[in-house]
Design a protein around this motif. Sequence first.
Motif, mmCIF file in Angstrom:
data_model
loop_
_atom_site.group_PDB
_atom_site.id
_atom_site.type_symbol
_atom_site.label_atom_id
_atom_site.label_comp_id
_atom_site.label_asym_id
_atom_site.label_seq_id
_atom_site.Cartn_x
_atom_site.Cartn_y
_atom_site.Cartn_z
ATOM 1 N N ASP A 89 0.811 -1.216 0.000
ATOM 2 C CA ASP A 89 0.000 0.000 0.000
ATOM 3 C C ASP A 89 0.841 1.261 0.000
ATOM 4 O OD1 ASP A 89 0.912 -0.752 2.534
ATOM 5 O OD2 ASP A 89 -0.617 0.443 3.537
ATOM 6 N N GLN A 90 2.163 1.146 0.223
ATOM 7 C CA GLN A 90 3.023 2.325 0.262
ATOM 8 C C GLN A 90 3.465 2.775 -1.124
ATOM 9 O OE1 GLN A 90 3.691 3.913 3.280
ATOM 10 N NE2 GLN A 90 2.193 2.413 4.022
ATOM 11 N N ALA A 91 3.398 1.891 -2.117
ATOM 12 C CA ALA A 91 3.879 2.238 -3.456
ATOM 13 C C ALA A 91 3.053 3.334 -4.109
ATOM 14 C CB ALA A 91 3.887 0.984 -4.342
ATOM 15 N N ILE A 149 12.466 3.594 -15.353
ATOM 16 C CA ILE A 149 11.586 3.815 -16.511
ATOM 17 C C ILE A 149 11.108 5.256 -16.618
ATOM 18 C CG2 ILE A 149 10.832 1.413 -16.504
ATOM 19 C CD1 ILE A 149 8.245 2.258 -15.203
ATOM 20 N N GLY A 150 11.758 6.153 -15.892
ATOM 21 C CA GLY A 150 11.438 7.556 -16.112
ATOM 22 C C GLY A 150 10.893 8.313 -14.937
ATOM 23 N N GLY A 151 10.838 7.725 -13.758
ATOM 24 C CA GLY A 151 10.403 8.450 -12.575
ATOM 25 C C GLY A 151 8.970 8.244 -12.182
ATOM 26 N N GLU A 167 17.147 -5.602 -14.507
ATOM 27 C CA GLU A 167 18.170 -5.039 -13.622
ATOM 28 C C GLU A 167 17.557 -4.327 -12.418
ATOM 29 O OE1 GLU A 167 20.538 -2.536 -16.056
ATOM 30 O OE2 GLU A 167 21.661 -4.183 -16.984
ATOM 31 N N ALA A 168 16.377 -3.735 -12.620
ATOM 32 C CA ALA A 168 15.736 -2.996 -11.525
ATOM 33 C C ALA A 168 15.143 -3.934 -10.479
ATOM 34 C CB ALA A 168 14.657 -2.072 -12.082
ATOM 35 N N VAL A 202 10.610 -1.704 -6.277
ATOM 36 C CA VAL A 202 9.615 -0.791 -6.856
ATOM 37 C C VAL A 202 10.224 0.595 -7.061
ATOM 38 C CG1 VAL A 202 7.418 0.369 -6.442
ATOM 39 C CG2 VAL A 202 7.643 -2.057 -5.946
ATOM 40 N N SER A 203 10.973 1.070 -6.094
ATOM 41 C CA SER A 203 11.609 2.389 -6.218
ATOM 42 C C SER A 203 12.640 2.399 -7.346
ATOM 43 C CB SER A 203 12.275 2.776 -4.896
ATOM 44 O OG SER A 203 11.315 2.875 -3.858
ATOM 45 N N LYS A 204 13.418 1.334 -7.454
ATOM 46 C CA LYS A 204 14.421 1.259 -8.506
ATOM 47 C C LYS A 204 13.777 1.149 -9.881
ATOM 48 C CE LYS A 204 18.829 -1.032 -9.455
ATOM 49 N NZ LYS A 204 19.754 -2.122 -9.041
#
Length: 385
Positions: A136-138, A178-180, A197-198, A171-173
Amino acid sequence: MPSLKRSASPRLTRLTARASPYNTSVTLFEAQDTASIPKISDSPRRSKRVKLEAEEPKFTIKEEENRNPTPTEPEASGSGSSTPKKRAAKSPRKPKPIQQSLAVPHPAPENWQETYATIKRMRSQIVAPVDTMGCDQAQYKEAEPKNRRFATLISLMLSSQTKDEVTDAAVSKLRSAIGGSLTVDALINAEDVVIGEAIGKVGFWRRKTEYIKKTAQRLRDDFDSDVPKTVDELCSLPGVGPKMAFLALQVAWNLNVGIGVDVHVHRITNRLGWHKPPTKNPEETRLNLQSWLPIELHPDINHMLVGFGQVMCLPVGPRCDLCDLSANGLCPSAQKVTKTKSRKAVTLTAVKYENDSPPKIEIALEPEETKPILSDFTLQKIEPT
């Protein structure tokens, strides 16, 4: 008498025998042209020494294509058939609907209300990884509503058999790679290598790379680049199961249609004896819980038990000595923890005195180390605001 030598001509000859008109004891042989001999196929007896080679029939281009059909077309059953029957195209298999209820509800366990209230009280004093790094934090790092829902779904897909800390970092990586922003179009246009890789730290990252790419394509083609609002539609996406579907609806759409059961909920409810007989998989656990647990508690039980399982009711070595359920006799699976006396370390030091006196040995006990109650997390009491 004709020569018996084999003729070089391609025409075949046959020798026939007849009695001599001048002397009956003499037999004459004559070479006879095969043109005057009846065809072999007309003969009642076929020679074994003659090999028949059937002439290859001639086909038109269309008939030749029919003789070598594509994998979706069957071969012609007969050599003379020029228009073979085409196999009917199979319609796509419809996914089996997700079962929502049991035919016979499971009875409510004894003292479940007291057990539930005790776990809820303990959870209010514990900060678990799911509280700060759960699926739920994403959504909170996205601005657009569609992107928030999509980020929630991606986080759930990556969380399978992966710790929340690893999932949150992946998820952050991925968002940065892919562009932010986690959008459907950005994920579709991203190379598989970039995605791999991410998310390379999560479990089964190669398979999940394929799943999230196909899921993004499906969302764009069939759902207007948004997360579906039904369980069956969510489960039709690659790599999405019932647990993810129910949690996605709760978090992304605020829809309470069922309980998301993962390994923590499955393990803890079985340890508490809430399933008789014990359930074999999370789906059986979900159906049992949904049959007797009040519907208003369905959205909270997953988050509550996941944090409880991450900190207290561990898969291996549960901290029963710190759990109120064990102290109150509410957990039939509570383990008795026997405290062993700690061994004090002894230090031997050789001290050499002056005036050439022999060295002496001094013995000292090291002070005991103070160990925290929880090795990874601490119990924190949250004061009401």
